[in-house]
Design a protein around this motif. Sequence first.
Motif, PDB file in Angstrom:
ATOM      1  N   THR A 282     -34.140  -2.187  18.921  1.00 51.56           N
ATOM      2  CA  THR A 282     -34.804  -3.477  18.757  1.00 51.56           C
ATOM      3  C   THR A 282     -35.894  -3.609  19.801  1.00 51.56           C
ATOM      4  N   ALA A 283     -37.073  -3.985  19.355  1.00 47.09           N
ATOM      5  CA  ALA A 283     -38.222  -4.088  20.249  1.00 47.09           C
ATOM      6  C   ALA A 283     -38.628  -5.537  20.445  1.00 47.09           C
ATOM      7  N   SER A 284     -39.127  -5.834  21.630  1.00 46.70           N
ATOM      8  CA  SER A 284     -39.651  -7.168  21.916  1.00 46.70           C
ATOM      9  C   SER A 284     -40.772  -7.045  22.932  1.00 46.70           C
ATOM     10  N   GLY A 285     -41.726  -7.978  22.853  1.00 43.35           N
ATOM     11  CA  GLY A 285     -42.814  -7.961  23.820  1.00 43.35           C
ATOM     12  C   GLY A 285     -43.826  -6.858  23.626  1.00 43.35           C
ATOM     13  N   LEU A 286     -43.789  -6.219  22.469  1.00 41.72           N
ATOM     14  CA  LEU A 286     -44.816  -5.217  22.150  1.00 41.72           C
ATOM     15  C   LEU A 286     -45.141  -5.345  20.669  1.00 41.72           C
ATOM     16  N   PRO A 287     -46.316  -4.850  20.270  1.00 38.92           N
ATOM     17  CA  PRO A 287     -46.746  -5.003  18.873  1.00 38.92           C
ATOM     18  C   PRO A 287     -46.012  -4.032  17.960  1.00 38.92           C
ATOM     19  N   PHE A 288     -44.765  -4.324  17.630  1.00 39.44           N
ATOM     20  CA  PHE A 288     -43.915  -3.384  16.917  1.00 39.44           C
ATOM     21  C   PHE A 288     -44.537  -2.927  15.609  1.00 39.44           C
ATOM     22  N   ALA A 289     -45.018  -3.857  14.805  1.00 37.79           N
ATOM     23  CA  ALA A 289     -45.562  -3.508  13.485  1.00 37.79           C
ATOM     24  C   ALA A 289     -46.820  -2.659  13.585  1.00 37.79           C
ATOM     25  N   ALA A 290     -47.441  -2.618  14.748  1.00 36.46           N
ATOM     26  CA  ALA A 290     -48.647  -1.816  14.965  1.00 36.46           C
ATOM     27  C   ALA A 290     -48.352  -0.607  15.850  1.00 36.46           C
ATOM     28  N   SER A 291     -47.082  -0.253  15.970  1.00 37.70           N
ATOM     29  CA  SER A 291     -46.688   0.846  16.851  1.00 37.70           C
ATOM     30  C   SER A 291     -46.003   1.960  16.081  1.00 37.70           C
ATOM     31  N   ALA A 292     -46.359   3.186  16.411  1.00 39.44           N
ATOM     32  CA  ALA A 292     -45.535   4.317  15.983  1.00 39.44           C
ATOM     33  C   ALA A 292     -44.266   4.297  16.823  1.00 39.44           C
ATOM     34  N   MET A 293     -43.159   4.649  16.198  1.00 41.82           N
ATOM     35  CA  MET A 293     -41.875   4.630  16.883  1.00 41.82           C
ATOM     36  C   MET A 293     -41.206   5.989  16.748  1.00 41.82           C
ATOM     37  N   ALA A 294     -40.421   6.341  17.730  1.00 42.94           N
ATOM     38  CA  ALA A 294     -39.789   7.660  17.691  1.00 42.94           C
ATOM     39  C   ALA A 294     -38.430   7.632  18.356  1.00 42.94           C
TER      40      ALA A 294
ATOM     41  N   THR B  42     -45.587   7.596   7.131  1.00 43.35           N
ATOM     42  CA  THR B  42     -45.527   8.972   7.636  1.00 43.35           C
ATOM     43  C   THR B  42     -44.329   9.136   8.554  1.00 43.35           C
ATOM     44  N   THR B  43     -43.601  10.224   8.346  1.00 47.31           N
ATOM     45  CA  THR B  43     -42.458  10.529   9.210  1.00 47.31           C
ATOM     46  C   THR B  43     -42.518  11.989   9.644  1.00 47.31           C
ATOM     47  N   TYR B  44     -41.839  12.252  10.748  1.00 46.51           N
ATOM     48  CA  TYR B  44     -41.727  13.618  11.262  1.00 46.51           C
ATOM     49  C   TYR B  44     -40.278  13.831  11.695  1.00 46.51           C
TER      50      TYR B  44
ATOM     51  N   TYR C 141     -29.691   9.508  23.343  1.00 43.29           N
ATOM     52  CA  TYR C 141     -30.778   9.262  22.400  1.00 43.29           C
ATOM     53  C   TYR C 141     -31.618   8.096  22.889  1.00 43.29           C
ATOM     54  N   TYR C 142     -32.931   8.315  22.889  1.00 42.55           N
ATOM     55  CA  TYR C 142     -33.866   7.317  23.387  1.00 42.55           C
ATOM     56  C   TYR C 142     -34.824   6.880  22.285  1.00 42.55           C
ATOM     57  N   CYS C 143     -35.128   5.594  22.278  1.00 38.11           N
ATOM     58  CA  CYS C 143     -36.132   5.030  21.403  1.00 38.11           C
ATOM     59  C   CYS C 143     -37.427   4.887  22.203  1.00 38.11           C
ATOM     60  N   ALA C 144     -38.561   5.163  21.562  1.00 37.17           N
ATOM     61  CA  ALA C 144     -39.841   5.069  22.250  1.00 37.17           C
ATOM     62  C   ALA C 144     -40.897   4.495  21.321  1.00 37.17           C
ATOM     63  N   ALA C 145     -41.868   3.805  21.916  1.00 39.16           N
ATOM     64  CA  ALA C 145     -42.935   3.174  21.149  1.00 39.16           C
ATOM     65  C   ALA C 145     -44.297   3.640  21.620  1.00 39.16           C
ATOM     66  N   ARG C 146     -45.168   3.865  20.661  1.00 40.40           N
ATOM     67  CA  ARG C 146     -46.580   4.165  20.945  1.00 40.40           C
ATOM     68  C   ARG C 146     -47.408   3.120  20.212  1.00 40.40           C
ATOM     69  N   PRO C 147     -47.953   2.135  20.939  1.00 41.66           N
ATOM     70  CA  PRO C 147     -48.642   1.016  20.295  1.00 41.66           C
ATOM     71  C   PRO C 147     -50.030   1.393  19.785  1.00 41.66           C
ATOM     72  N   VAL C 148     -50.041   2.311  18.812  1.00 41.88           N
ATOM     73  CA  VAL C 148     -51.286   2.729  18.158  1.00 41.88           C
ATOM     74  C   VAL C 148     -51.047   2.676  16.662  1.00 41.88           C
ATOM     75  N   GLU C 149     -51.798   1.778  15.993  1.00 44.84           N
ATOM     76  CA  GLU C 149     -51.581   1.598  14.559  1.00 44.84           C
ATOM     77  C   GLU C 149     -52.068   2.818  13.791  1.00 44.84           C
ATOM     78  N   LEU C 150     -51.318   3.199  12.780  1.00 48.88           N
ATOM     79  CA  LEU C 150     -51.665   4.290  11.859  1.00 48.88           C
ATOM     80  C   LEU C 150     -51.653   5.667  12.533  1.00 48.88           C
ATOM     81  N   TRP C 151     -51.087   5.780  13.724  1.00 47.08           N
ATOM     82  CA  TRP C 151     -50.932   7.101  14.343  1.00 47.08           C
ATOM     83  C   TRP C 151     -49.936   7.881  13.510  1.00 47.08           C
TER      84      TRP C 151
ATOM     85  N   CYS D 297     -40.011  10.742  14.222  1.00 44.06           N
ATOM     86  CA  CYS D 297     -41.063   9.764  14.472  1.00 44.06           C
ATOM     87  C   CYS D 297     -41.450   9.113  13.153  1.00 44.06           C
ATOM     88  N   ILE D 298     -41.902   7.869  13.238  1.00 47.33           N
ATOM     89  CA  ILE D 298     -42.348   7.155  12.045  1.00 47.33           C
ATOM     90  C   ILE D 298     -43.603   6.357  12.394  1.00 47.33           C
ATOM     91  N   SER D 299     -44.587   6.389  11.524  1.00 49.28           N
ATOM     92  CA  SER D 299     -45.825   5.670  11.770  1.00 49.28           C
ATOM     93  C   SER D 299     -45.597   4.165  11.655  1.00 49.28           C
TER      94      SER D 299
END
Length: 128
Positions: free
Chosen positions: A23-35, A57-59, A94-104, A50-52
């Motif tokens: 669960t994410a808070s305080g970051l633009p989740f819908a505009a972030s790639a997550m992994a 897109t998934t990896y 297991y770690y969750c990570a966010a990259r706040p770049v849309e469409l990455w 990873c998921i865009s």
Amino acid sequence: QVPVVESGGGLVQAGGSLRLSCTASGLPFAASAMAWFRQAPGKERATVSCISSSGSTTYYADSVNGRFTISRDNAKNTLYLQMDTLKPEDTAMYYCAARPVELWPCPQTMNSAAFSYWGQGTQVTVSS
């Protein structure tokens, strides 16, 4: 406030299933790639999946492809990892990570350095 918080880890027998949530808070989740990453004792942190931002897109790492499924619910700011047919070698933190770049697009060359926000991890232990 921790921006991403993982849950759902635990102890399971080989062949079993677990579903991790992040669960994410305080970051633009819908505009972030997550992994999801994982780190076993004595080993380096490794990419699991990873998921865009849109989910289009998934990896998956070769070691989990066909057994794990990543998904996200942008309305709930939540990332999931369904893990089936678990093996003892899946044992790790297991770690969750966010990259706040849309469409990455989650390129195969990505690594942990690409991600800005990290959770504290959830332990998954698979017994044989």
